[in-house]
Design a protein around this motif. Structure first.
Motif, mmCIF file in Angstrom:
data_model
loop_
_atom_site.group_PDB
_atom_site.id
_atom_site.type_symbol
_atom_site.label_atom_id
_atom_site.label_comp_id
_atom_site.label_asym_id
_atom_site.label_seq_id
_atom_site.Cartn_x
_atom_site.Cartn_y
_atom_site.Cartn_z
ATOM 1 N N TRP A 21 -16.231 42.621 67.082
ATOM 2 C CA TRP A 21 -17.004 41.774 66.456
ATOM 3 C C TRP A 21 -18.119 40.956 67.736
ATOM 4 O O TRP A 21 -18.526 40.201 67.021
ATOM 5 N N ARG A 22 -17.638 40.983 69.245
ATOM 6 C CA ARG A 22 -18.361 39.984 69.508
ATOM 7 C C ARG A 22 -19.521 41.287 70.335
ATOM 8 O O ARG A 22 -19.958 40.832 71.265
ATOM 9 N N HIS A 23 -19.589 42.820 70.338
ATOM 10 C CA HIS A 23 -20.104 43.165 70.383
ATOM 11 C C HIS A 23 -21.923 43.074 69.747
ATOM 12 O O HIS A 23 -21.680 42.746 69.314
ATOM 13 N N PRO A 24 -22.698 43.178 70.888
ATOM 14 C CA PRO A 24 -23.793 42.571 70.255
ATOM 15 C C PRO A 24 -24.162 43.241 68.922
ATOM 16 O O PRO A 24 -25.037 42.708 68.296
ATOM 17 N N GLU A 25 -24.058 44.623 68.481
ATOM 18 C CA GLU A 25 -24.596 44.950 67.949
ATOM 19 C C GLU A 25 -23.662 45.305 66.522
ATOM 20 O O GLU A 25 -24.007 45.620 65.564
ATOM 21 N N VAL A 26 -23.095 44.431 66.933
ATOM 22 C CA VAL A 26 -21.977 44.298 65.580
ATOM 23 C C VAL A 26 -22.321 43.087 64.820
ATOM 24 O O VAL A 26 -22.277 42.204 65.319
ATOM 25 N N ASP A 27 -22.118 44.002 63.316
ATOM 26 C CA ASP A 27 -22.120 42.670 61.954
ATOM 27 C C ASP A 27 -20.838 41.351 62.256
ATOM 28 O O ASP A 27 -19.790 42.459 61.994
ATOM 29 N N PRO A 28 -20.394 40.682 62.932
ATOM 30 C CA PRO A 28 -19.233 40.073 62.496
ATOM 31 C C PRO A 28 -18.161 39.737 61.763
ATOM 32 O O PRO A 28 -16.957 39.738 61.373
ATOM 33 N N GLU A 29 -19.463 40.164 60.334
ATOM 34 C CA GLU A 29 -18.239 39.986 58.832
ATOM 35 C C GLU A 29 -18.607 41.055 57.650
ATOM 36 O O GLU A 29 -18.831 40.927 56.662
#
Ligand SMILES: Cc1cc2nc3c(=O)[nH]c(=O)nc-3n(C[C@H](O)[C@H](O)[C@H](O)COP(=O)(O)O)c2cc1C
Ligand SMILES: Cc1cc2nc3c(=O)[nH]c(=O)nc-3n(C[C@H](O)[C@H](O)[C@H](O)COP(=O)(O)O)c2cc1C
Lengths: 447, 447
Positions: A21-29
């Protein structure tokens, strides 16, 4: 030439890495958004993967142990698998849709009905991953203080599966005659009440859903204990396994395939698909960098919490010391595999939690497309796998890496399809339609 | 000018008339096809209806009584409502999706989770129609010999709804902080365990689905007994009622709206929507012809079976004689309404089963668009309805008739919207977002 393999994509949460979830490309929601999963499922379908899969737990399994861990975990907010896959059925056309449901906290009539419904909605692409659950957190959401004991759970599971399969046979394939002239909707000789009376369940039937496009949904099993293997050998079409090395994988494969004959089945009636979490780069260094970049996103406090669910409370031990025997008797196969790995590779607790946090216990493979495909080919050649359950570290990026980098190499070696073989998951998997228990029996007439 | 009304569309099976499946334009297997429901839901959405709705029974309720009836009924094979509405969530954008689930044969954690999920999938369009079920056929699919008694059922239902509402408050609206820098995914003070311990349920929580777009899904209730009214007055946003005439409808409306104050609610916080089955023609004769054409498609043997579910076994009586008191104590409001109708209009059993077979017990209105809209306007003006639950006799044709013939007249009178007011069902219905029980309490910190 190595034979063709089957590929599933496991897409729970935002990927299998705790740092996803903290990966820059990932939408955390993303895990709460339909659009996130539509993007994944359509990409997987364009790549001709066999199926997308959602593992499940009925509640937040992670406790706040050690304190401060829970609020660092994205594995706390998600959507329910069956509703999500039903939504995806309307916007995909070929890819299989496999959702998990627990036999411990459900009733067989609901499961038979809902999965039959998903099979109709999707035109024959439904699969049920049969699990018995394992966490006390789930028990406490269902009127219990702790989880059902192991033996009772598996006994219940075996009977549960029998009832569900029975209900799926309620309607013969040609039962509906729809004769508008005479007013006869169905042939009453072709509708069957199950009348099941067993130790755990009493279910009359018949099911109120007609026979499904696949005859019945695909059955998937994911337990590695003897009881789990028995259910798989009797009923499963697919097994998602966890094996940390090829020898272990080969032994498991041989054991399970060998067990099929007891149930009058041949080895090709069940596909074994071990889980893999890939980190793929153009070079090995690039792959390793991707791995370490994600690892750096796992706070140690969160990392330690990953051992709780599998191996009990290890917070009294030195995280840089060796891994002790698990003290939680409810969890077996996953913990066993991890322990073996830890002992063999002499891992500290910290190193061990990193391997779990990186793939939630599945086997990690880090390398170039060539490395990754060599590894898959070796497993298939060695008789340890019929295909793989891909568990990308983060989504959709980790899936995109596999599809863009590894899939062309798999295809170059003739190991993976370029077009779907048919419209149903059963056809993709190359499995035969099951016969109904009532075939040729004419035992209908419901009172 | 009459105020704006709300409109729902009930779309179970192939429509509410027992002869629907034999109608020349109807696909007799439509109830098992996603495409059938996509066509309906999209048409309803283009017409700006508030919601589509699926009633439910968990099994085949119709027994083969009298013998030969069951195989003439299309109300035997369908899809499960929640999976179906989840699929529709992906191919619609504004229309509400209301699925029925029984509190008698489910667990609250599953219901809370699945409907929360549907609310996310649909961007805030989920509704739950709370029922307690009533048939022995369902009981027999769930380990019982007969249905739970009335009092226990409603007691369980009341506690069930409390638990579900509690679980929906698990996450504060702003609980997810997603701070990629610090690694904090959510604010632990904003996640709440329910810790419910009651007579029927023990549920710890929290729910593993974040707070939904509507705050919580819309709650619909459809019972008419005192216990049903209590649950509605405390919790429901919408009530689907069955009233056979306007006086009855007005009395029910006044009683229910009057009950709201006890729960600190104002009359506009709950919408009452009686069911109507329309037969609409350019002339009255054309409407009457449509009605009779469908009636002629109901075999008497099937017609008689419609009284079993509601009023018990009437097969010992003369079908052309008067209607006796019901002998099945489990079923109250529907049977009561029907009995009153039969007595008032002096119907024979045959005439009575025709009124049920024509709309499964809902009120029938037969006439021109003008007649139909006059009737709706009169009910609204009289204080008997806030809107209506449309139960077309056959699908999609009966819905198309309403939309093409009656809706323009409703709009001419300013009684129905031309555009959706917002994106969520709650906004369409003009209802406020509920406050969380934890608002301003800071009671989080899950152990
Ligand atoms: C690959 C794999 C996937 C699993 N997925 C789930 C799951 O989604 N939900 C669940 O409750 N358990 C899941 N399990 C746990 C199993 O259902 C089972 O409880 C566990 O493996 C312990 O039982 P066993 O000793 O039979 O393996 C999974 C296990 C494996 C190996
Ligand atoms: C309009 C309407 C729709 C209903 N829909 C369902 C349904 O879908 N499933 C169900 O089990 N019961 C349904 N019921 C039955 C009610 O839930 C309830 O069991 C029945 O009305 C008897 O209870 P009561 O005396 O409170 O009305 C419905 C009732 C009404 C009035």
């Amino acid at each position: 030439m190595t034979r063709q393999i089957k590929l599933g994509l496991s897409m729970r949460y935002l990927g299998y890495h705790a740092g996803a979830w903290r990966h820059p490309e990932v939408d955390p929601e993303g895990a709460s958004k339909l659009s996130h999963f539509v993007r994944i499922a359509r990409t997987a379908e364009a790549a001709k993967l066999d199926m997308v899969f959602l593992a499940d737990g009925i509640g937040i399994r992670t406790k706040d142990e050690p304190p401060g861990a829970l609020c660092r975990s994205a594995q706390t907010a998600e959507m329910e698998p069956l509703t999500l896959l039903s939504a995806l059925s309307a916007v995909t056309s070929h890819i299989g849709l496999v959702a998990t449901a627990s036999t411990t906290y459900n009733e067989p009539f609901h499961i038979a009905r809902k999965w039959a419904s998903l099979d109709h909605l999707s035109g024959g692409r439904a699969g049920w991953n049969i699990v018995t659950s394992w966490s006390d957190a789930e028990a406490r959401n269902f009127n219990r203080d702790e989880h059902l004991d192991y033996a009772t759970r598996y006994e219940r599971a075996a009977e549960f599966v029998e009832v569900v399969k029975g209900l799926w046979d309620s309607w013969d394939e040609d039962a509906l005659v729809n004769d508008k002239q005479t007013g006869i909707f169905f042939d009453p000789a072709k509708l069957h009440a199950l009348n099941h009376v067993g130790k755990h369940f009493k279910v009359k039937g018949p099911l109120s859903v007609k026979r499904t496009p696949q005859g019945r949904p695909i059955l998937v099993q994911a337990g590695a204990s003897d009881q789990g293997i028995d259910i798989a050998a009797e009923s499963a079409d697919v097994v998602y396994s966890v094996s940390q090395d090829m020898e272990q994988g080969r032994a498991y494969y041989a054991k399970l395939k060998g067990r099929l004959a007891r149930h009058g089945r041949s080895p090709d009636e069940l596909l074994i698909m071990p889980g893999i979490t890939h980190f793929i780069g153009a070079t090995r260094q690039e792959a390793q960098d991707k791995y370490e970049k994600l690892n750096a996103l796992v706070d140690p406090i969160l990392g330690l919490s990953y051992l709780y669910g599998q191996m009990g409370d290890l917070s009294g031990y030195d995280v840089d010391g060796p891994v002790p025997e698990p003290n939680n008797p409810q969890v077996r196969s996953i913990a066993k595999g991890l322990l073996e790995l830890a002992h063999r590779e002499n891992l500290t607790i910290r190193q061990l939690y990193t391997t779990i946090a990186a793939g939630f216990g599945t086997r990690l493979v880090i390398g170039t497309p060539q490395d990754v495909v060599d590894d898959m080919e070796a497993w298939v050649e060695a008789g340890a796998a019929d295909g793989f359950n891909l568990c990308p570290p983060y989504l959709p990026g980790g899936m995109d890496d596999f599809i863009q980098l590894a899939l062309p190499e798999l295809r170059r070696r003739g190991m993976f399809r370029t077009e779907y073989e048919g419209k149903t998951l059963r056809e993709s998997l190359g499995l035969r339609k099951p016969r109904s228990r009532y075939e040729g029996k004419n035992s209908g007439a419901i009172k």
